[in-house]
Scaffold this motif. Structure first.
Motif, short mmCIF file in Angstrom:
data_model
loop_
_atom_site.label_atom_id
_atom_site.label_comp_id
_atom_site.label_asym_id
_atom_site.label_seq_id
_atom_site.Cartn_x
_atom_site.Cartn_y
_atom_site.Cartn_z
N SER A 85 0.84 -1.20 0.00
CA SER A 85 0.00 0.00 0.00
C SER A 85 0.88 1.25 0.00
O SER A 85 2.10 1.17 0.04
N LYS A 86 0.25 2.40 -0.04
CA LYS A 86 1.03 3.64 -0.02
C LYS A 86 1.68 3.87 1.35
O LYS A 86 2.56 4.72 1.47
N TYR A 87 1.28 3.12 2.37
CA TYR A 87 1.86 3.25 3.70
C TYR A 87 3.06 2.32 3.91
O TYR A 87 3.69 2.35 4.95
N ASP A 88 3.36 1.48 2.92
CA ASP A 88 4.48 0.54 3.03
C ASP A 88 5.80 1.32 3.01
O ASP A 88 6.06 2.06 2.06
N PRO A 89 6.65 1.19 4.04
CA PRO A 89 7.88 1.97 4.08
C PRO A 89 8.93 1.51 3.07
O PRO A 89 9.86 2.25 2.78
N LYS A 90 8.83 0.30 2.54
CA LYS A 90 9.76 -0.23 1.54
C LYS A 90 11.22 -0.05 1.99
O LYS A 90 12.01 0.63 1.36
N HIS A 91 11.57 -0.69 3.10
CA HIS A 91 12.92 -0.56 3.66
C HIS A 91 13.94 -1.22 2.74
O HIS A 91 13.72 -2.29 2.20
N ASP A 92 15.07 -0.57 2.61
CA ASP A 92 16.18 -1.09 1.82
C ASP A 92 16.90 -2.15 2.66
O ASP A 92 17.32 -1.87 3.78
N PRO A 93 17.07 -3.38 2.14
CA PRO A 93 17.75 -4.43 2.91
C PRO A 93 19.17 -4.04 3.33
O PRO A 93 19.63 -4.44 4.40
N ASN A 94 19.86 -3.26 2.51
CA ASN A 94 21.22 -2.83 2.87
C ASN A 94 21.20 -1.91 4.08
O ASN A 94 22.09 -1.97 4.93
N GLU A 95 20.19 -1.05 4.16
CA GLU A 95 20.07 -0.16 5.32
C GLU A 95 19.75 -0.96 6.58
O GLU A 95 20.27 -0.67 7.66
N LEU A 96 18.89 -1.95 6.45
CA LEU A 96 18.52 -2.77 7.60
C LEU A 96 19.69 -3.62 8.07
O LEU A 96 19.78 -3.97 9.24
N ASN A 97 20.61 -3.94 7.18
CA ASN A 97 21.76 -4.80 7.49
C ASN A 97 22.88 -4.05 8.20
O ASN A 97 23.76 -4.67 8.77
N LYS A 98 22.85 -2.72 8.17
CA LYS A 98 23.96 -1.94 8.71
C LYS A 98 24.19 -2.22 10.19
O LYS A 98 25.33 -2.31 10.63
N GLN A 99 23.12 -2.36 10.96
CA GLN A 99 23.30 -2.59 12.39
C GLN A 99 23.94 -3.96 12.64
O GLN A 99 24.83 -4.08 13.48
N ALA A 100 23.51 -4.97 11.90
CA ALA A 100 24.09 -6.31 12.08
C ALA A 100 25.58 -6.29 11.73
O ALA A 100 26.40 -6.91 12.43
N GLU A 101 25.94 -5.56 10.68
CA GLU A 101 27.34 -5.47 10.29
C GLU A 101 28.16 -4.73 11.34
O GLU A 101 29.29 -5.13 11.65
N SER A 102 27.61 -3.66 11.90
CA SER A 102 28.36 -2.92 12.91
C SER A 102 28.53 -3.75 14.19
O SER A 102 29.56 -3.65 14.86
N ILE A 103 27.55 -4.56 14.52
CA ILE A 103 27.67 -5.43 15.70
C ILE A 103 28.75 -6.49 15.47
O ILE A 103 29.55 -6.78 16.37
N LYS A 104 28.81 -7.04 14.27
CA LYS A 104 29.87 -8.02 13.97
C LYS A 104 31.24 -7.38 14.08
O LYS A 104 32.18 -7.99 14.62
N ALA A 105 31.38 -6.15 13.57
CA ALA A 105 32.67 -5.45 13.65
C ALA A 105 33.03 -5.17 15.11
O ALA A 105 34.20 -5.31 15.51
N MET A 106 32.04 -4.78 15.91
CA MET A 106 32.28 -4.52 17.34
C MET A 106 32.74 -5.79 18.05
O MET A 106 33.69 -5.76 18.84
N GLU A 107 32.10 -6.92 17.75
CA GLU A 107 32.48 -8.18 18.39
C GLU A 107 33.89 -8.59 17.99
O GLU A 107 34.64 -9.13 18.81
N GLU A 108 34.27 -8.34 16.74
CA GLU A 108 35.63 -8.65 16.29
C GLU A 108 36.66 -7.80 17.03
O GLU A 108 37.71 -8.29 17.47
N ARG A 109 36.37 -6.50 17.19
CA ARG A 109 37.29 -5.63 17.94
C ARG A 109 37.40 -6.09 19.38
O ARG A 109 38.50 -6.14 19.95
N ASN A 110 36.29 -6.46 19.98
CA ASN A 110 36.32 -6.93 21.38
C ASN A 110 37.10 -8.23 21.51
O ASN A 110 37.81 -8.44 22.49
N ARG A 111 36.97 -9.12 20.50
CA ARG A 111 37.72 -10.37 20.53
C ARG A 111 39.22 -10.08 20.52
O ARG A 111 39.99 -10.68 21.28
N LYS A 112 39.66 -9.14 19.67
CA LYS A 112 41.08 -8.77 19.60
C LYS A 112 41.56 -8.18 20.92
O LYS A 112 42.67 -8.46 21.38
#
Length: 92
Positions: free
Chosen positions: A46-73
């Motif tokens: 519908s016209k109310y559908d936000p149509k989120h970009d999967p790349n934008e939604l993935n940014k938080q998961a990627e930043s968490i993975k990077a944070m976990e890698e830094r913490n592991r080091k």
């Protein structure tokens, strides 16, 4: 006491404010949300559908993975040296 005459009025206001709002058709007690007229049953497509970009939604998961890698080091370095180094760039 000079406020003794206000006490019954305060009780009346408190008692009237405890009643539930009944200006809508409630599905269950306390669940009285209703969509505006014309709002679709299904938002997808519908016209109310936000149509989120999967790349934008993935940014938080990627930043968490990077944070976990830094913490592991950091933890590995602490286990080797006994000193905690915050900046990963300073770890040799």
């Amino acid at each position: 006491m000079m406020f003794k005459h206000l006490f019954p009025a305060v009780l009346l206001v408190a008692a009237s404010s405890t009643q539930a709002y009944d200006g809508t058709h409630c599905k269950a007690p306390g669940n009285c949300w209703e969509p505006k007229p014309g709002y679709p049953d299904k938002v997808a497509g519908s016209k109310y559908d936000p149509k989120h970009d999967p790349n934008e939604l993935n940014k938080q998961a990627e930043s968490i993975k990077a944070m976990e890698e830094r913490n592991r080091k950091r933890v590995e370095n602490y286990a080797k040296t006994g000193k905690f180094v915050y900046k990963v760039e300073d770890i040799k």
